[in-house]
Design an enzyme around this catalytic site. Structure first.
Site, PDB file in Angstrom:
ATOM      1  CG  ASN A  42       1.303  24.378  23.968  1.00  0.00           C
ATOM      2  OD1 ASN A  42       2.235  24.865  24.593  1.00  0.00           O
ATOM      3  ND2 ASN A  42       0.632  23.337  24.417  1.00  0.00           N
ATOM      4  CB  ILE A  43      -1.437  30.199  22.590  1.00  0.00           C
ATOM      5  CG1 ILE A  43       0.017  30.697  22.526  1.00  0.00           C
ATOM      6  CG2 ILE A  43      -2.335  31.219  23.287  1.00  0.00           C
ATOM      7  CD1 ILE A  43       0.222  31.905  21.626  1.00  0.00           C
ATOM      8  CD  GLU A  44      -3.809  23.924  26.307  1.00  0.00           C
ATOM      9  OE1 GLU A  44      -4.386  24.065  27.406  1.00  0.00           O
ATOM     10  OE2 GLU A  44      -3.258  22.869  25.956  1.00  0.00           O
ATOM     11  CB  CYS A  53       0.495  23.290  17.692  1.00  0.00           C
ATOM     12  SG  CYS A  53      -0.778  22.026  17.806  1.00  0.00           S
ATOM     13  CD  GLU A  55       4.548  21.438  16.862  1.00  0.00           C
ATOM     14  OE1 GLU A  55       3.789  22.148  17.559  1.00  0.00           O
ATOM     15  OE2 GLU A  55       4.546  20.209  16.922  1.00  0.00           O
ATOM     16  CB  CYS A  90      -0.709  17.664  15.920  1.00  0.00           C
ATOM     17  SG  CYS A  90      -1.059  19.252  15.139  1.00  0.00           S
ATOM     18  CB  CYS A  93       2.069  21.033  13.392  1.00  0.00           C
ATOM     19  SG  CYS A  93       1.296  22.115  14.612  1.00  0.00           S
TER      20      CYS A  93
END
Ligand code: THU
Length: 136
Positions: A42-44, A53, A55, A90, A93
């Protein structure tokens, strides 16, 4: 590829997760038909909504490489990178998986470790999902 090896691939990239806001690290390992594995994390983002996310970042990498057929995905995650529980995908995804994967055969493997995991089908996570065939 066996399930334990696929889980280890996800665990290996968990430290790469970029999570300065939630501190919730997630990693995925996506197994393509033919045996290639794409990992994702995940890359915020400071604006929050652009966060991707783990996935979906694995799917984006795989589809960029021309892959369209998938067998399984491993997902693991936890606060501060400590995996103490299962991390289900989620809804967004799940829908991205539905685009490319057969709901009855695509395996979603939630892992705490290579020894402790649970396996589901996409259909279990997304029953009666809307997919490409609904548009034809
Ligand atoms: N996250 C994922 O990477 N995958 C999921 O399916 C659930 C949520 C991430 C998004 C965000 O960076 C953090 O977990 C907390 O929601």
């Amino acid at each position: 590829m066996d399930t334990k090896t696929l889980i280890q691939e996800a665990i290996n990239v968990l430290p790469n997760s970029y999570v300065p806001y939630s501190h919730f690290h997630v990693a995925a390992a996506l197994l393509c038909k033919g045996g290639t594995v794409y990992t994702g994390i995940n890359i915020e983002n400071a604006a929050y909504a652009p966060t991707i996310c783990a996935e979906r970042s694995a799917f984006v990498r795989a589809v960029n490489d021309g892959k369209r057929e998938f067998e399984a995905i491993v997902i693991c995650g936890g606060n501060d990178g400590i995996v103490s529980d299962y991390c289900p995908p989620c809804g967004v995804c799940r829908q991205v998986m539905r685009e490319f994967c057969d709901p009855k055969t695509f395996r979603i493997i939630l892992a705490k470790s290579p020894e402790e995991y649970k396996e589901f089908t996409l259909e279990q996570f997304l029953p009666m999902g809307f997919g490409p065939e609904n548009l034809s």
